[in-house]
Design a protein around this motif. Structure first.
Motif, PDB file in Angstrom:
ATOM      1  N   GLU A   1       0.943  -1.316   0.001  1.00  0.00           N
ATOM      2  CA  GLU A   1       0.040   0.083   0.168  1.00  0.00           C
ATOM      3  C   GLU A   1       0.880   1.226  -0.204  1.00  0.00           C
ATOM      4  O   GLU A   1       0.293   2.467  -0.127  1.00  0.00           O
ATOM      5  CB  GLU A   1      -0.911  -0.068   1.126  1.00  0.00           C
ATOM      6  CG  GLU A   1      -2.033  -1.178   1.211  1.00  0.00           C
ATOM      7  CD  GLU A   1      -1.345  -2.591   1.696  1.00  0.00           C
ATOM      8  OE1 GLU A   1      -0.073  -2.441   2.292  1.00  0.00           O
ATOM      9  OE2 GLU A   1      -1.860  -3.436   1.948  1.00  0.00           O
ATOM     10  N   ALA A   2       2.096   1.076   0.198  1.00  0.00           N
ATOM     11  CA  ALA A   2       3.086   2.404   0.178  1.00  0.00           C
ATOM     12  C   ALA A   2       2.762   3.450   1.213  1.00  0.00           C
ATOM     13  O   ALA A   2       2.443   4.634   1.113  1.00  0.00           O
ATOM     14  CB  ALA A   2       2.981   2.889  -1.146  1.00  0.00           C
ATOM     15  N   VAL A   3       2.428   2.875   2.445  1.00  0.00           N
ATOM     16  CA  VAL A   3       2.116   3.653   3.441  1.00  0.00           C
ATOM     17  C   VAL A   3       3.410   3.877   4.751  1.00  0.00           C
ATOM     18  O   VAL A   3       2.980   4.214   5.847  1.00  0.00           O
ATOM     19  CB  VAL A   3       0.788   3.098   4.383  1.00  0.00           C
ATOM     20  CG1 VAL A   3      -0.398   3.408   3.525  1.00  0.00           C
ATOM     21  CG2 VAL A   3       0.964   1.540   4.819  1.00  0.00           C
ATOM     22  N   GLY A   4       4.343   3.142   4.302  1.00  0.00           N
ATOM     23  CA  GLY A   4       5.449   3.266   5.146  1.00  0.00           C
ATOM     24  C   GLY A   4       6.275   4.456   4.677  1.00  0.00           C
ATOM     25  O   GLY A   4       5.832   5.297   4.429  1.00  0.00           O
ATOM     26  N   PRO A   5       7.556   4.443   5.410  1.00  0.00           N
ATOM     27  CA  PRO A   5       8.102   3.198   6.059  1.00  0.00           C
ATOM     28  C   PRO A   5       7.617   3.220   7.430  1.00  0.00           C
ATOM     29  O   PRO A   5       7.389   4.309   8.236  1.00  0.00           O
ATOM     30  CB  PRO A   5       9.435   3.756   5.967  1.00  0.00           C
ATOM     31  CG  PRO A   5       9.911   5.193   6.100  1.00  0.00           C
ATOM     32  CD  PRO A   5       8.658   5.586   5.357  1.00  0.00           C
ATOM     33  N   LYS A   6       7.384   1.879   8.050  1.00  0.00           N
ATOM     34  CA  LYS A   6       7.317   1.547   9.370  1.00  0.00           C
ATOM     35  C   LYS A   6       8.483   0.897  10.014  1.00  0.00           C
ATOM     36  O   LYS A   6       8.929  -0.201   9.740  1.00  0.00           O
ATOM     37  CB  LYS A   6       5.979   0.626   9.293  1.00  0.00           C
ATOM     38  CG  LYS A   6       4.702   1.296   8.949  1.00  0.00           C
ATOM     39  CD  LYS A   6       3.660   0.294   9.107  1.00  0.00           C
ATOM     40  CE  LYS A   6       2.296   0.813   8.455  1.00  0.00           C
ATOM     41  NZ  LYS A   6       1.202  -0.213   8.416  1.00  0.00           N
ATOM     42  N   ILE A   7       9.133   1.648  10.765  1.00  0.00           N
ATOM     43  CA  ILE A   7      10.171   1.271  11.389  1.00  0.00           C
ATOM     44  C   ILE A   7      10.291   1.445  12.949  1.00  0.00           C
ATOM     45  O   ILE A   7       9.599   2.017  13.818  1.00  0.00           O
ATOM     46  CB  ILE A   7      11.512   2.328  11.238  1.00  0.00           C
ATOM     47  CG1 ILE A   7      11.577   2.618   9.762  1.00  0.00           C
ATOM     48  CG2 ILE A   7      12.643   1.889  11.889  1.00  0.00           C
ATOM     49  CD1 ILE A   7      12.568   3.788   9.342  1.00  0.00           C
ATOM     50  N   ILE A   8      10.244  -0.011  13.351  1.00  0.00           N
ATOM     51  CA  ILE A   8       9.912  -0.527  14.840  1.00  0.00           C
ATOM     52  C   ILE A   8      11.091  -1.021  15.477  1.00  0.00           C
ATOM     53  O   ILE A   8      11.857  -1.718  14.944  1.00  0.00           O
ATOM     54  CB  ILE A   8       9.020  -1.490  14.768  1.00  0.00           C
ATOM     55  CG1 ILE A   8       7.664  -1.141  13.987  1.00  0.00           C
ATOM     56  CG2 ILE A   8       8.398  -1.843  16.305  1.00  0.00           C
ATOM     57  CD1 ILE A   8       6.682  -2.121  13.772  1.00  0.00           C
ATOM     58  N   ALA A   9      11.510  -0.738  16.865  1.00  0.00           N
ATOM     59  CA  ALA A   9      12.524  -1.244  17.515  1.00  0.00           C
ATOM     60  C   ALA A   9      12.061  -1.567  18.929  1.00  0.00           C
ATOM     61  O   ALA A   9      11.048  -0.784  19.453  1.00  0.00           O
ATOM     62  CB  ALA A   9      13.614  -0.289  17.841  1.00  0.00           C
ATOM     63  N   ASP A  10      12.421  -2.756  19.555  1.00  0.00           N
ATOM     64  CA  ASP A  10      11.931  -3.390  20.972  1.00  0.00           C
ATOM     65  C   ASP A  10      12.390  -2.234  22.064  1.00  0.00           C
ATOM     66  O   ASP A  10      13.321  -1.436  21.737  1.00  0.00           O
ATOM     67  CB  ASP A  10      11.937  -4.526  20.872  1.00  0.00           C
ATOM     68  CG  ASP A  10      13.364  -5.260  21.035  1.00  0.00           C
ATOM     69  OD1 ASP A  10      14.177  -4.372  21.353  1.00  0.00           O
ATOM     70  OD2 ASP A  10      13.492  -6.377  20.919  1.00  0.00           O
ATOM     71  N   GLN A  11      12.001  -2.797  23.237  1.00  0.00           N
ATOM     72  CA  GLN A  11      12.518  -2.152  24.355  1.00  0.00           C
ATOM     73  C   GLN A  11      14.093  -2.025  24.781  1.00  0.00           C
ATOM     74  O   GLN A  11      14.625  -1.279  25.419  1.00  0.00           O
ATOM     75  CB  GLN A  11      11.940  -2.620  25.663  1.00  0.00           C
ATOM     76  CG  GLN A  11      12.166  -3.758  26.103  1.00  0.00           C
ATOM     77  CD  GLN A  11      11.407  -5.071  25.361  1.00  0.00           C
ATOM     78  OE1 GLN A  11      10.887  -4.785  24.524  1.00  0.00           O
ATOM     79  NE2 GLN A  11      11.647  -6.188  25.868  1.00  0.00           N
ATOM     80  N   HIS A  12      14.603  -3.048  24.196  1.00  0.00           N
ATOM     81  CA  HIS A  12      16.093  -3.025  24.456  1.00  0.00           C
ATOM     82  C   HIS A  12      17.159  -2.119  23.490  1.00  0.00           C
ATOM     83  O   HIS A  12      18.197  -1.571  24.100  1.00  0.00           O
ATOM     84  CB  HIS A  12      16.693  -4.541  24.010  1.00  0.00           C
ATOM     85  CG  HIS A  12      16.060  -5.574  24.712  1.00  0.00           C
ATOM     86  ND1 HIS A  12      16.259  -5.917  25.875  1.00  0.00           N
ATOM     87  CD2 HIS A  12      15.080  -6.483  24.430  1.00  0.00           C
ATOM     88  CE1 HIS A  12      15.799  -7.082  26.338  1.00  0.00           C
ATOM     89  NE2 HIS A  12      14.984  -7.500  25.234  1.00  0.00           N
ATOM     90  N   PHE A  13      16.362  -1.329  22.839  1.00  0.00           N
ATOM     91  CA  PHE A  13      17.234  -0.114  21.965  1.00  0.00           C
ATOM     92  C   PHE A  13      16.640   1.084  22.523  1.00  0.00           C
ATOM     93  O   PHE A  13      15.663   1.651  22.678  1.00  0.00           O
ATOM     94  CB  PHE A  13      17.005  -0.401  20.433  1.00  0.00           C
ATOM     95  CG  PHE A  13      17.295  -1.670  19.949  1.00  0.00           C
ATOM     96  CD1 PHE A  13      18.660  -1.968  19.681  1.00  0.00           C
ATOM     97  CD2 PHE A  13      16.410  -2.819  20.048  1.00  0.00           C
ATOM     98  CE1 PHE A  13      18.998  -3.211  19.116  1.00  0.00           C
ATOM     99  CE2 PHE A  13      16.738  -4.036  19.386  1.00  0.00           C
ATOM    100  CZ  PHE A  13      17.932  -4.392  19.195  1.00  0.00           C
ATOM    101  N   LYS A  14      17.933   1.896  22.940  1.00  0.00           N
ATOM    102  CA  LYS A  14      17.592   3.138  23.454  1.00  0.00           C
ATOM    103  C   LYS A  14      17.532   4.184  22.362  1.00  0.00           C
ATOM    104  O   LYS A  14      17.583   3.933  21.151  1.00  0.00           O
ATOM    105  CB  LYS A  14      18.849   3.488  24.466  1.00  0.00           C
ATOM    106  CG  LYS A  14      18.952   2.409  25.595  1.00  0.00           C
ATOM    107  CD  LYS A  14      17.394   2.240  26.192  1.00  0.00           C
ATOM    108  CE  LYS A  14      17.343   1.154  27.283  1.00  0.00           C
ATOM    109  NZ  LYS A  14      16.007   0.818  27.787  1.00  0.00           N
ATOM    110  N   ALA A  15      17.506   5.616  22.750  1.00  0.00           N
ATOM    111  CA  ALA A  15      17.075   6.629  21.686  1.00  0.00           C
ATOM    112  C   ALA A  15      18.192   6.569  20.557  1.00  0.00           C
ATOM    113  O   ALA A  15      17.759   6.651  19.419  1.00  0.00           O
ATOM    114  CB  ALA A  15      17.081   7.819  22.602  1.00  0.00           C
ATOM    115  N   THR A  16      19.364   6.639  21.010  1.00  0.00           N
ATOM    116  CA  THR A  16      20.397   7.001  19.864  1.00  0.00           C
ATOM    117  C   THR A  16      20.547   5.658  18.985  1.00  0.00           C
ATOM    118  O   THR A  16      20.638   5.930  17.749  1.00  0.00           O
ATOM    119  CB  THR A  16      21.784   7.094  20.592  1.00  0.00           C
ATOM    120  OG1 THR A  16      21.772   8.221  21.451  1.00  0.00           O
ATOM    121  CG2 THR A  16      22.777   7.254  19.529  1.00  0.00           C
TER     122      THR A  16
END
Length: 359
Positions: free
Chosen positions: A201-216
């Motif tokens: 559908e070209a509605v991205g990008p959807k970029i997800i990271a779990d709780q182990h990864f911090k802000a930087t």
């Protein structure tokens, strides 16, 4: 003479023979002659001279005027503004006074700003400068809006997961240590999973990271996804990417932060789009930006120890960071140290395939 004779007691006037009883009678018959015109002029001139002398005397004896108490001798003289030039009379303007005056300010209908407005404007200027400085320093953050690459591919590719080694340089949190959880050491390596999916559908990008990864590290992952998509000329709007660290209960306190894993993540996303495999005997450490440049990192002496423990045979590092100590360690560990400057160079080493445009 007649008067003198009268006063002396003579009763008769020797000139006219009149018999006078007293001085009053003599004055009646012999009044004093009127003064002549020359005599009156002399008297008038004398009076004028006296007046002139009095005025001159008063003017000469007048004390000098003293300056007021608040007058400073060091203050500059006040120059009066020159008279306006009259076109009809043609009155000249004093050139000396005209040069001494500052130029007239431009006329403006706006009232002069008060002190409160000036301070408020200064605060706004400082806030604007700080915002501009923060934007200029945030070079790793990708643009929020999706970028349409000219003639970018949007072809479907199957869902794929890449497992990428991440070399840790930070420790487990203090609270987790007290609870007996996994104690990470500098140079330890954990394997993270990167799932790459096609979004029709070209509605991205959807970029997800779990709780182990911090802000930087999250910002670094976003930059890596954009850099990989643009490098292979793929439309980033058709991507959904998930970054995940699968751990045991004792490893749940592991936190990943920092930009040094960006190069490996960009290689993983690009290889998933192109369908290339990553060599299992290579590890890498380096930053990445939207210009596909590989940037320097720290702690390589600890990272090469982690690569040795995991039996890796080649370590990819940014150009210029292959020091003598690192090279000697590599020789002792029978490990090759390879320097790269761009994403294409690292991709060639990690996959054995050239970095190219997506079909």
């Amino acid at each position: 003479m007649c008067r003198r004779e009268v006063k002396a007691g003579v009763d008769a006037c020797p000139s006219c023979g009149a018999i006078l009883e007293n001085a009053k009678a003599w004055q009646i018959y012999h009044p004093e002659p009127a003064p002549s015109s020359s005599h009156a002029r002399t008297i008038a001139l004398s009076g004028v001279l006296v007046i002139i002398l009095c005025v001159a005397y008063l003017g000469w004896e007048q004390p000098p005027k003293q300056a007021p108490e608040n007058f400073s001798a060091a203050s500059p003289p006040v120059v009066a503004p020159p008279a306006e030039r009259s076109a009809s009379l043609g009155s000249p303007v004093d050139p000396i006074q005209q040069e001494a005056l500052p130029p007239d300010p431009p006329e403006s209908d706006a009232p002069p700003p008060n002190k409160t407005e000036m301070l408020s404007q200064q605060v706004k200027d400082k806030e604007l400068e700080s915002k501009l400085a923060s934007v200029s320093q945030d070079v790793r953050r990708p643009p929020k809006a999706p970028i349409e690459t000219p003639a970018a591919s949007s072809k479907f590719f199957p869902d794929i997961t890449r497992q990428v080694p991440v070399i840790l340089t930070n420790d487990t949190t203090g609270s987790m240590k007290q609870m007996g959880f996994y104690l990470a050491k500098k140079g330890d390596i954990v394997l993270v999973d990167i799932e790459v999916h096609h979004v029709p559908e070209a509605v991205g990008p959807k970029i997800i990271a779990d709780q182990h990864f911090k802000a930087t590290s999250v910002e670094t992952f976003e930059t890596a996804v954009y850099a990989a998509a643009h490098a292979v000329r793929y439309d980033v709007r058709h991507l959904r990417v998930h970054l995940e660290l699968k751990t045991t209960m004792l490893q749940s306190g592991v936190a990943i932060d920092g930009p040094s894993a960006g190069l490996g993540w960009a290689i993983a996303v690009a290889s998933a789009i192109l369908g290339d495999s990553i060599r299992p005997d290579v590890c890498f450490s380096g930053t990445i930006n939207l210009n596909f440049e590989v940037g320097p990192v720290g702690g390589l002496e600890d990272k090469i120890n982690g690569c040795r423990q995991m039996k890796y045979q080649e370590l990819i590092v940014p150009a210029g960071q292959r020091t003598m100590d690192l090279a000697l360690k590599g020789m002792g560990y029978d490990m090759k140290i390879t320097e790269v400057r761009a994403l294409a160079d690292a991709y060639q080493v990690a996959t054995g395939q050239p970095l190219r445009s997506a079909p």
